[in-house]
Write an enzyme that holds these catalytic residues in place. Structure first.
Site, PDB file in Angstrom:
ATOM      1  N   ASP B 195       0.770  -1.232   0.083  1.00 32.36           N
ATOM      2  CA  ASP B 195       0.235   0.115   0.051  1.00 32.36           C
ATOM      3  C   ASP B 195       0.913   1.252   0.032  1.00 32.36           C
ATOM      4  O   ASP B 195       0.653   2.110  -0.780  1.00 32.36           O
ATOM      5  CB  ASP B 195      -0.851  -0.010   1.359  1.00 32.36           C
ATOM      6  CG  ASP B 195      -1.929   0.984   1.336  1.00 32.36           C
ATOM      7  OD1 ASP B 195      -2.470   1.554  -0.001  1.00 32.36           O
ATOM      8  OD2 ASP B 195      -2.802   1.104   2.195  1.00 32.36           O
ATOM      9  N   ASP B 356      -9.220  -0.961   2.725  1.00 38.27           N
ATOM     10  CA  ASP B 356      -9.004  -0.456   4.433  1.00 38.27           C
ATOM     11  C   ASP B 356      -9.971  -1.110   5.428  1.00 38.27           C
ATOM     12  O   ASP B 356      -9.521  -1.720   6.316  1.00 38.27           O
ATOM     13  CB  ASP B 356      -8.777   0.852   4.437  1.00 38.27           C
ATOM     14  CG  ASP B 356      -7.823   1.577   3.373  1.00 38.27           C
ATOM     15  OD1 ASP B 356      -6.889   0.997   3.294  1.00 38.27           O
ATOM     16  OD2 ASP B 356      -8.036   2.595   2.836  1.00 38.27           O
TER      17      ASP B 356
END
Lengths: 252, 435
Positions: B195, B356
Site C-alpha cells: 500500500d 482498508d
C-alpha cells in the site's frame, strides 16, 4: 441464560458510563476523539506496567506484600501519567482557543473544559473496565460460571463487574477533579485525587484475605461515592462562583 | 447557534471512524458466532491468498514462516498485477468494462460469499427459513446492493450506499479470517508495505489511478466509502483527488475530494452576491471549516473565505494551478481554478477505500480468535492509526495510504497485549485486585 447473564455483567460494569457516553459524549465529535485517545493512553500505560512486571509474574507466593508493591507502583505511575495528560490538555486548550478565535466562535466555556475532562476520565474508566472486567467475561457467555475461592459469595464475573463499576466511577470523576484542581491551582483538589485512587487500590488488597471481599467492596463503594460527591460539590462551587462573577458584568 | 466549537471539530473524522468501527464490530461478532464455521469445513480452502503453501498446525515454525511469506508475496504480486491491469484499462478508457466488472464482482461478493455466510449464520442459530424465501431475499439483497453501489442516474440515498459498502467490507473480511494465522499476519504486513509503495512511489499503480481520475474529473473506478453526504454532485466539479490508496483491486482509498457546489459556469457575480446574502452560507462555511479536523494547525487548509484574506488563499491558488500544470491537464483547468477561486465553496469529504475496511477488520477478526482483550487493544490501535493518517492527510493534502500506520500499530499492540499484558491483567484481576 448464560448469554443473558453475560450481557448483564457487561451492563452492570458499563451501564452508567454508557449512559454518560450517549447523553454527553456522543453528541460532540471532539469529545469522542478525546475519549478514544485517553483510552489509548491508559492502554499504553497498562502495557508499560505489565512489561515491567512481566518478569516477576506469575507470583508464586501467597504473601500480600508483592501485590501491595504492584498496586502502589501502578497507582504512582498512573498518577504521574495524569500530570502528563494535564500538560497535553493545556496545549490542546490553547490550540482550541486559537482555533475558536479564527473561526469567530466563542472560546471554550467552563462547561466545555469540564466536559473534556469528563471525556478523558471516562476514557480511563472505560479502559479500566474493558481490560480488567469485560475482556475476562468471554467464558461467562459459555455454559458455566466461575467462583474464586477467596470470595465465594457470588460468581467471579459478578464480583469483578461490581468492583470495576466502582473503579469506573472513581476514574471518571477524579479526572474532572484533578483537571479543575490543576487549573485553579487548588492544592486540596490536586491531592485528593491520588488519595482516592490509592485508598481504592489498597482496599482491593483486602480481597486477598479469604472472605475479605464482603468488607472490601462496600468500603470501595464508600470511596467511589465520596469521589462522586466531592466532584459534584466542586462543580457546583465552580458554577456558583462563575455565576456570581458573571451577573455584575451583565448588569453593568 | 452559539454552540461551542467542540461540536464542530472532528465531525469528518468521526464520520470515517464510525463505519470502520461498525465494520470491525460486526466482523468480530461474526467470527465469534461462527467459530464452528471455519473449523467445520475441515479442509482448508485454497484461495488466492494461500496459493503456494497450505498451513497445517503440525508444521514447524520455520516452515510456517517461510510458507506464509511465500503466500504473502504471491498474493501481493497478484494484486499488483490486477491493479496494473485495471489502471491500463482505465487509461485506455474502458470505463464501461470496468464499471461492469465492478458490478459483477460486487454481485459475486454479495451473492455468493455473503450467501454462504448467511447460510452458516442460519445454521448456527437454527433460524427456521425455507430455501425459496431465502433465495428470493438474498437475490433482492444482492440486486439492491449492486444498484446502490454503482448507481448512475438513480437517486440512491447515500446511507444505503454506505451501508452496502460496509456490508461488502464485512463479507470479504469474514472470508479472510478463514486464513491460517501466520499467513494472515504476513499478508497484512505485506499489504501494508504494498500500500505504501503503490500510493506514494512515483509510478505506483494507485497513484497513477488517482491522478488519472482527478485529471478526468471522474469518479474513481474503485469501491470507495464516502463519508460525506454529497451536497450536490457537480460532474464538472474540480474534484482533484487527494487520495489514500491501498491494496487490492477492489480497494482501498482514502480520498479527499473537493466539490464546488456552485456551478462555476454560472458567472461569478451573481453567484457571489447570492452567497453573501444567503443565510445558508455561514453554516456551510462553518461546516467546511469544521471539516478540517482536530487542531488549529491545519485548520487553514479549508479556509477559503476571501474576507479572511490571508496568505493561505494564495497558497491555495498556487497549489491548484501548480497541480494543474504538473498533471498536464490543460491550462483550462487551472485557469478556471483561478477564476473561481473566490466564490468557490469547497466541501471536502474523506473517502476510505474498501480494502482498508477489509484489512482492518481482518486484523481485528484475527485478534478475536485469541481473546477479547486483544480485540480491544487492536481496535484502539487501528483507530488511532487511522486518526494519525487523517491528520497526516490534512497536513500533506495528497493521497496517503491508510493501511501502514494502522496495521503496524495493530500488529504491535496485538503481540504486546498477548505477550505482556494478558498474564499481568489475568494475574491481578483473578485475585480481585484492581487499581
Amino acid at each position: 441464560m448464560t448469554l443473558a447473564a453475560g450481557i448483564g455483567y457487561v451492563l452492570l460494569a458499563l451501564g452508567p458510563s454508557l449512559t454518560l457516553f450517549v447523553t454527553v459524549i456522543s453528541t460532540k465529535p471532539f469529545l469522542i476523539l478525546t475519549l478514544l485517545s485517553s483510552t489509548l493512553v491508559w492502554l499504553i500505560s497498562l502495557i508499560v506496567l505489565s512489561g515491567v512486571w512481566r518478569v516477576f509474574l506469575p507470583l508464586k507466593t501467597t504473601a500480600w506484600w508483592p501485590y501491595a508493591i504492584l498496586i502502589l507502583t501502578s497507582i504512582a505511575f498512573q498518577e504521574a501519567l495524569r500530570l502528563v495528560l494535564w500538560r497535553g490538555y493545556q496545549k490542546l486548550e490553547d490550540m482550541l482557543d486559537a482555533f475558536a478565535d479564527r473561526v469567530a466562535k466563542p472560546r471554550l466555556y467552563l462547561t466545555d473544559k469540564m466536559q473534556i475532562a469528563l471525556a478523558g476520565g471516562l476514557g480511563h474508566g472505560l479502559a479500566h473496565a474493558v481490560f480488567f472486567c469485560i475482556s475476562l467475561l468471554t467464558p461467562s457467555f459459555g455454559p458455566a460460571t466461575f467462583y474464586v475461592d477467596k470470595c465465594s459469595y457470588g460468581p467471579f464475573f459478578l464480583i469483578s463487574a461490581i468492583i470495576s463499576l466502582a473503579f469506573v466511577t472513581i476514574h471518571t470523576f477524579s479526572m474532572v477533579i484533578a483537571f479543575n484542581g490543576y487549573a485553579e491551582g487548588n492544592k486540596t483538589d490536586q491531592m485528593v485525587v491520588p488519595f482516592f485512587h490509592l485508598i481504592a487500590g489498597t482496599l482491593t488488597l483486602v480481597n486477598l484475605v479469604s472472605g475479605g471481599c464482603i468488607v472490601g467492596i462496600p468500603l470501595l463503594y464508600v470511596v467511589a461515592l465520596s469521589t462522586l460527591a466531592y466532584c459534584g460539590n466542586m462543580v457546583w462551587r465552580r458554577f456558583t462562583e462563575t455565576q456570581i462573577r458573571l451577573t455584575p458584568q451583565n448588569q453593568s | 447557534m452559539d454552540g461551542s466549537i467542540l461540536e464542530s471539530i472532528g465531525v469528518e473524522i468521526i464520520g470515517v471512524m464510525s463505519p470502520v468501527s461498525i465494520c470491525m464490530l460486526l466482523v468480530v461478532l461474526i467470527v465469534y458466532s461462527l467459530t464452528s464455521f471455519s473449523s467445520s469445513s475441515g479442509e482448508p480452502i485454497r484461495t488466492a491468498a494461500n496459493l503456494v503453501y497450505l498451513e497445517t498446525p503440525t508444521d514447524s515454525t520455520s516452515e510456517k514462516i517461510e510458507g506464509s511469506l511465500l503466500n504473502a508475496l504471491v498474493f501481493v504480486i497478484l494484486i499488483a498485477a490486477v491493479t496494473f491491469l485495471l489502471v491500463l484499462l482505465y487509461y485506455y478508457n474502458f470505463t464501461n468494462f470496468l464499471k461492469n466488472y465492478m458490478r459483477f464482482s460486487a454481485f459475486f461478493v454479495l451473492g455468493v460469499m455473503g450467501g454462504s455466510i448467511f447460510i452458516s449464520i442460519i445454521r448456527q442459530f437454527s433460524i427456521p427459513i425455507d430455501a425459496i424465501t431465502c433465495l428470493i431475499l438474498l437475490f433482492n439483497f444482492t440486486v439492491v446492493g449492486v444498484l446502490s453501489i454503482f448507481a448512475e442516474g438513480i437517486p440512491i440515498p447515500i446511507l444505503l450506499r454506505q451501508v452496502y459498502m460496509v456490508l461488502l467490507g464485512i463479507i470479504v473480511a469474514a472470508w479472510f479470517t478463514n486464513l491460517p494465522e501466520w499467513t494472515t499476519w504476513t499478508l497484512l504486513v505485506a499489504l501494508a508495505l504494498y500500500d505504501l509503495v503503490a500510493v506514494l512511489a512515483p509510478g505506483g499503480p494507485l497513484k497513477i489511478l488517482v491522478e488519472l481520475a482527478s485529471s478526468r474529473d471522474d469518479e474513481l473506478p474503485a469501491l470507495v466509502y464516502e463519508a460525506r453526504p454529497t451536497v450536490s454532485r457537480n460532474p464538472r466539479g474540480s474534484g482533484f483527488g487527494l487520495l489514500v490508496g491501498g491494496a487490492s483491486s477492489e480497494s482501498v482509498e482514502v480520498e479527499m475530494t473537493r466539490h464546488n457546489p456552485t456551478d462555476s459556469r454560472n458567472g461569478g457575480d451573481s453567484n457571489e452576491t447570492m452567497e453573501e446574502t444567503s443565510p445558508l452560507v455561514p453554516s456551510l462555511r462553518d461546516r467546511m471549516r469544521s471539516s478540517s479536523s482536530g487542531s488549529s494547525e491545519f485548520s487553514s487548509t479549508t479556509d477559503r473565505i476571501h474576507q479572511t484574506g490571508t496568505d493561505i488563499i494564495e497558497d491555495e491558488e498556487v497549489d491548484l494551478s501548480a497541480l494543474g500544470a504538473i498533471l498536464g491537464m490543460g491550462g483550462n483547468e487551472s485557469r478556471r481554478g483561478r477564476e473561481i477561486i473566490d466564490e468557490e465553496e469547497t466541501s471536502r469529504g474523506i473517502k476510505l477505500g474498501l480494502g482498508d475496511f477489509v484489512f482492518y477488520s481482518v486484523l481485528v477478526g484475527r485478534a478475536a480468535m485469541y481473546d477479547l482483550m486483544t480485540v480491544y487493544a487492536c481496535y484502539l490501535a487501528i483507530i488511532s492509526g487511522l486518526g494519525c493518517t487523517l491528520i497526516l492527510l490534512s497536513v500533506f493534502r495528497q493521497a496517503l495510504p491508510a493501511l501502514p500506520i494502522s496495521i503496524a500499530l495493530g500488529i504491535m499492540f496485538y503481540f504486546l497485549t498477548r505477550l505482556l499484558m494478558e498474564p499481568f491483567v489475568v494475574g491481578t484481576s483473578t485475585n480481585l485486585m484492581m487499581f
